[in-house]
Design a protein around this motif. Structure first.
Motif, PDB file in Angstrom:
ATOM      1  N   ALA A  64      76.109 -21.860 -47.314  1.00 37.95           N
ATOM      2  CA  ALA A  64      74.887 -22.661 -47.258  1.00 37.95           C
ATOM      3  C   ALA A  64      74.466 -22.895 -45.812  1.00 37.95           C
ATOM      4  N   PHE A 115      73.049 -19.690 -44.411  1.00 41.13           N
ATOM      5  CA  PHE A 115      71.712 -19.451 -44.945  1.00 41.13           C
ATOM      6  C   PHE A 115      70.683 -20.318 -44.216  1.00 41.13           C
ATOM      7  N   VAL A 116      70.986 -21.605 -44.048  1.00 44.29           N
ATOM      8  CA  VAL A 116      70.077 -22.531 -43.366  1.00 44.29           C
ATOM      9  C   VAL A 116      69.871 -22.110 -41.918  1.00 44.29           C
ATOM     10  N   THR A 142      81.518 -22.234 -49.943  1.00 46.73           N
ATOM     11  CA  THR A 142      80.161 -22.577 -50.367  1.00 46.73           C
ATOM     12  C   THR A 142      79.415 -23.289 -49.246  1.00 46.73           C
ATOM     13  N   ILE A 143      80.076 -24.227 -48.599  1.00 43.13           N
ATOM     14  CA  ILE A 143      79.441 -24.946 -47.493  1.00 43.13           C
ATOM     15  C   ILE A 143      79.131 -23.978 -46.345  1.00 43.13           C
TER      16      ILE A 143
END
Length: 190
Positions: A12, A15-16, A8-9
């Protein structure tokens, strides 16, 4: 549980980073566009009045002429059939320009020369009917001379497999058209 948290990290963070990369790239493209646009504007040597042609003469019907024309030009009259022919022929120039701009400009130049000869504005026996008399120093005549130069450059570039900027070619066609329509609509001396 650690694996899901790590995944998940990582997603994320990806994506960022992707969003930041897109923002950075778009920002640089915007700057590049602004520089190219500024260069384009600086390189265009056009006067808006030259493209628009002369203002209408007070009391004139369809003809748009300068006082200079009245003393210099004495066009032969055109029949309605000839006028329709020349208007339709200009449509052919525009069609050819959309397929091959250099050929369209050459056709515009030759059609204009034909109109000038038939209106008696240049001698029929002249060797170069596409050249205007030097005394013709009104806006559309200057535009025509500039359009001829662009057309000649376009033809030379096309022979070498290169092309001029579309903006230059389009401007040349507009300058040809302004002069052509003015010569088509000149009043005859009665």
């Amino acid at each position: 549980m650690r694996v899901w948290a790590t995944v998940t990290i990582a997603l994320a963070a990806g994506f960022v980073l992707g969003r930041a990369s897109t923002w950075w790239r778009t920002r640089n493209e915007d700057r590049m566009f602004e520089r190219e646009y500024a260069e384009l504007v600086a390189s265009v040597d056009l006067g808006v009045p030259e493209l628009a042609g002369p203002p209408p003469r007070p009391g004139a019907g369809r003809a748009r002429t300068y006082a200079l024309h009245a003393s210099e030009l004495n066009p032969l009259p055109l029949s309605e059939r000839d006028r329709a022919y020349y208007l339709a022929s200009w449509g052919n120039v525009v069609g050819e320009f959309s397929r091959s701009p250099a050929s369209g400009l050459l056709l515009a130049q030759h059609l204009t020369a034909n109109l000038l000869v038939n209106r008696g504005l240049v001698p029929a026996d002249t060797a170069r009917p596409t050249l205007l008399p030097e005394s013709w120093d009104f806006p559309t005549a200057r535009g025509y001379a500039r359009a001829r130069n662009i057309g000649d450059r376009a033809e030379t570039q096309a022979a070498h497999g290169r092309a001029l900027r579309t903006l230059d070619l389009s401007d040349a066609l507009r300058m040809f058209e302004a002069f052509y329509m003015e010569m088509l609509e000149l009043d005859t001396e009665d």
